[in-house]
Motif scaffolding. Sequence first.
Motif, PDB file in Angstrom:
ATOM      1  N   ALA A   1      -6.745  11.053  64.580  1.00  0.00           N
ATOM      2  CA  ALA A   1      -7.762  11.358  63.126  1.00  0.00           C
ATOM      3  C   ALA A   1      -7.405  11.023  61.953  1.00  0.00           C
ATOM      4  O   ALA A   1      -6.587  11.379  61.582  1.00  0.00           O
ATOM      5  N   ALA A   2      -8.592  10.924  60.717  1.00  0.00           N
ATOM      6  CA  ALA A   2      -8.148  10.761  58.948  1.00  0.00           C
ATOM      7  C   ALA A   2      -9.176  11.797  58.636  1.00  0.00           C
ATOM      8  O   ALA A   2     -10.690  11.334  59.187  1.00  0.00           O
ATOM      9  N   ALA A   3      -8.779  12.057  57.273  1.00  0.00           N
ATOM     10  CA  ALA A   3     -10.347  12.958  56.672  1.00  0.00           C
ATOM     11  C   ALA A   3      -9.709  11.886  55.393  1.00  0.00           C
ATOM     12  O   ALA A   3      -8.515  12.250  55.005  1.00  0.00           O
ATOM     13  N   LEU A   4     -10.591  12.000  54.379  1.00  0.00           N
ATOM     14  CA  LEU A   4     -10.669  11.562  52.787  1.00  0.00           C
ATOM     15  C   LEU A   4     -11.554  12.399  52.176  1.00  0.00           C
ATOM     16  O   LEU A   4     -12.569  13.449  52.846  1.00  0.00           O
TER      17      LEU A   4
ATOM     18  N   PRO B   1     -14.618  20.515  66.557  1.00  0.00           N
ATOM     19  CA  PRO B   1     -13.557  22.002  66.817  1.00  0.00           C
ATOM     20  C   PRO B   1     -11.914  21.933  67.203  1.00  0.00           C
ATOM     21  O   PRO B   1     -11.240  22.891  66.913  1.00  0.00           O
ATOM     22  N   GLY B   2     -11.558  20.564  67.918  1.00  0.00           N
ATOM     23  CA  GLY B   2     -10.330  20.090  68.714  1.00  0.00           C
ATOM     24  C   GLY B   2      -9.138  19.791  67.796  1.00  0.00           C
ATOM     25  O   GLY B   2      -9.703  19.640  66.271  1.00  0.00           O
ATOM     26  N   ASP B   3      -8.896  19.295  67.936  1.00  0.00           N
ATOM     27  CA  ASP B   3      -7.381  18.858  67.088  1.00  0.00           C
ATOM     28  C   ASP B   3      -7.795  17.639  66.030  1.00  0.00           C
ATOM     29  O   ASP B   3      -7.279  17.555  65.028  1.00  0.00           O
ATOM     30  N   ALA B   4      -8.460  16.654  66.685  1.00  0.00           N
ATOM     31  CA  ALA B   4      -8.786  15.391  66.224  1.00  0.00           C
ATOM     32  C   ALA B   4      -9.272  16.177  64.094  1.00  0.00           C
ATOM     33  O   ALA B   4      -9.458  15.757  63.088  1.00  0.00           O
ATOM     34  N   GLY B   5     -10.718  17.186  64.475  1.00  0.00           N
ATOM     35  CA  GLY B   5     -11.156  17.973  63.715  1.00  0.00           C
ATOM     36  C   GLY B   5     -10.246  19.045  63.022  1.00  0.00           C
ATOM     37  O   GLY B   5     -10.667  18.883  61.431  1.00  0.00           O
ATOM     38  N   SER B   6      -9.390  18.979  62.894  1.00  0.00           N
ATOM     39  CA  SER B   6      -8.152  20.021  62.386  1.00  0.00           C
ATOM     40  C   SER B   6      -7.421  18.684  61.180  1.00  0.00           C
ATOM     41  O   SER B   6      -6.851  19.672  59.963  1.00  0.00           O
ATOM     42  N   ALA B   7      -7.645  17.461  61.447  1.00  0.00           N
ATOM     43  CA  ALA B   7      -7.309  16.320  60.176  1.00  0.00           C
ATOM     44  C   ALA B   7      -8.118  16.900  58.810  1.00  0.00           C
ATOM     45  O   ALA B   7      -7.626  16.824  57.828  1.00  0.00           O
ATOM     46  N   LEU B   8      -9.799  16.621  58.923  1.00  0.00           N
ATOM     47  CA  LEU B   8     -10.175  17.560  57.242  1.00  0.00           C
ATOM     48  C   LEU B   8      -9.927  18.907  57.760  1.00  0.00           C
ATOM     49  O   LEU B   8      -9.825  18.956  55.755  1.00  0.00           O
ATOM     50  N   GLY B   9      -9.696  20.177  58.076  1.00  0.00           N
ATOM     51  CA  GLY B   9      -8.763  21.228  57.284  1.00  0.00           C
ATOM     52  C   GLY B   9      -7.115  20.811  56.715  1.00  0.00           C
ATOM     53  O   GLY B   9      -7.356  21.422  55.859  1.00  0.00           O
TER      54      GLY B   9
END
Length: 503
Positions: free
Chosen positions: A24-27, A275-283
């Motif tokens: 996953a990606a977050a900008l 809350p899971g692993d994909a969400g940690s991209a934003l964190g």
Amino acid sequence: MSVATPAAKLALTLGVSGSQQGPAAALVGATVLAACEENRLTRSRQRESAAVPALAVSELLDFLGQTTASIRSAATTGGGLFPGLETGAVDHQLAHAAYAFHSSPFDDAVVIVCDGSSDNGWTAWRATETGLTRIDDDLGRFPLAERYSELTTALGLSAGQHEHIVEAMARVATSAPHPAADAITVNDSGMVTASNWRDLIVAADGERGTPAQLAVAAAVQARLVDALLELLARVQRVTGSSRVCLAGGLFYNTHFTTAAATRGPFSEVFVPTHPGDAGSALGAALTMTTERPPKSLLSSPFLGPGYSLSRVKEALDNCKLSYSLPGEDRLLESIVDALARGWLVGWFEGRMEWGPRALGHRSVLASPGSAHVLDNLNGFLKQRPWYRAYGVSVPLHRVKDLFDGPPSAAYMQFEYRPRNPELFRAILPKGASTIRVHTVDDREPRLLRLLNLWEQRSGSPMLVNTSFNGFHEPLVCTPRDAVRVFYGTGLDILSVEGFLLSK
């Protein structure tokens, strides 16, 4: 619908994470925020991968009106990265904690992360706007997520992907005791599992959904909830905090989050939308930048790409489809008419959800009073087993009239107990006594208006809300995805940014 069209190049930080469902990606920038899982563009449920989420990054940049030249730095929790970027590796647990806290309404809180990647099964953090500090007190080992994944495997499912099916099994089971639950106890050293634990749960393997499987799922889940509440109590005694943010894959499970919110020691409980692993991209991205966007963006569950009316029309015309653009009043009237006939409605608007649950932007809506709604959803749309349940969307101001549970659930993150179970007879599987609820307020005006109009027509203020996707696919992302799923499934009518299609 708002599509970001900044006039100048932005300075963006890219966050990348891996998960069982792919990267996953977050900008992140000072005024913008966008996030997307790669599988929303590949249209297939992926396995864990360190690959660069190139499609997700490209789609997000296009939505923001930017190019790769706007990305100044990158952060990773284990996913791949683009060459040539200044890169930082972010501790996986810290990334979870940073995302959960900064997307919360709190200015100070404790964050508890529960997943399978830490030695103790959990970490805890003191969080303020100036930073996060790990709590090193030795409060015991609580491998909650690890045990839940072992249970998932023992029931013939895939760990890291099918825990939600175990949760569904537990929801419809009786509360009969099971020896597998007695194999889990708590003492001063934390959660202890008996040596015969695996033998007890493997014995439940066999045809999925049997009474024996349902019983072990419910009994073990209940015992793990007891252990979670003990962990929360120990952290609360050490910190003295009244606020907690919950992160990590364990908290996709609404049985755990609801227990924390209604039976735990913290008076305020927050669970992020992803809350899971994909969400940690934003964190990860938030950890590597000092230019955080405003809380109004950080708390939004709608961080994926969105599509203008011209982009939608282009997609419909390219598919040679007949459609209308009736205006909001006639659109909502047509949707209410369809719901009253017992039809299944595809609902696509605004930016895509960031997280696993449809929250009114990529949703399938249905009447909860339709006699065959559960059969239609499970059989003709989702191809799911009988014990899989569906959530409902309800105006926030009506939730207390219908349910017992937390005051709100904007992310469908909690379970509720209906005050009048008879109203839910058509949508609750046999044995289920709770249901996920999505509370809707004036931040989602079109969906709220639809719910109000539906109540005027039917007397009920709620609609069944499930994810808009095809069989074994992730949530739809683009207008073309929505059209393909519409014509390939049992949906009867489709609204795409106000364009109306019917079969």
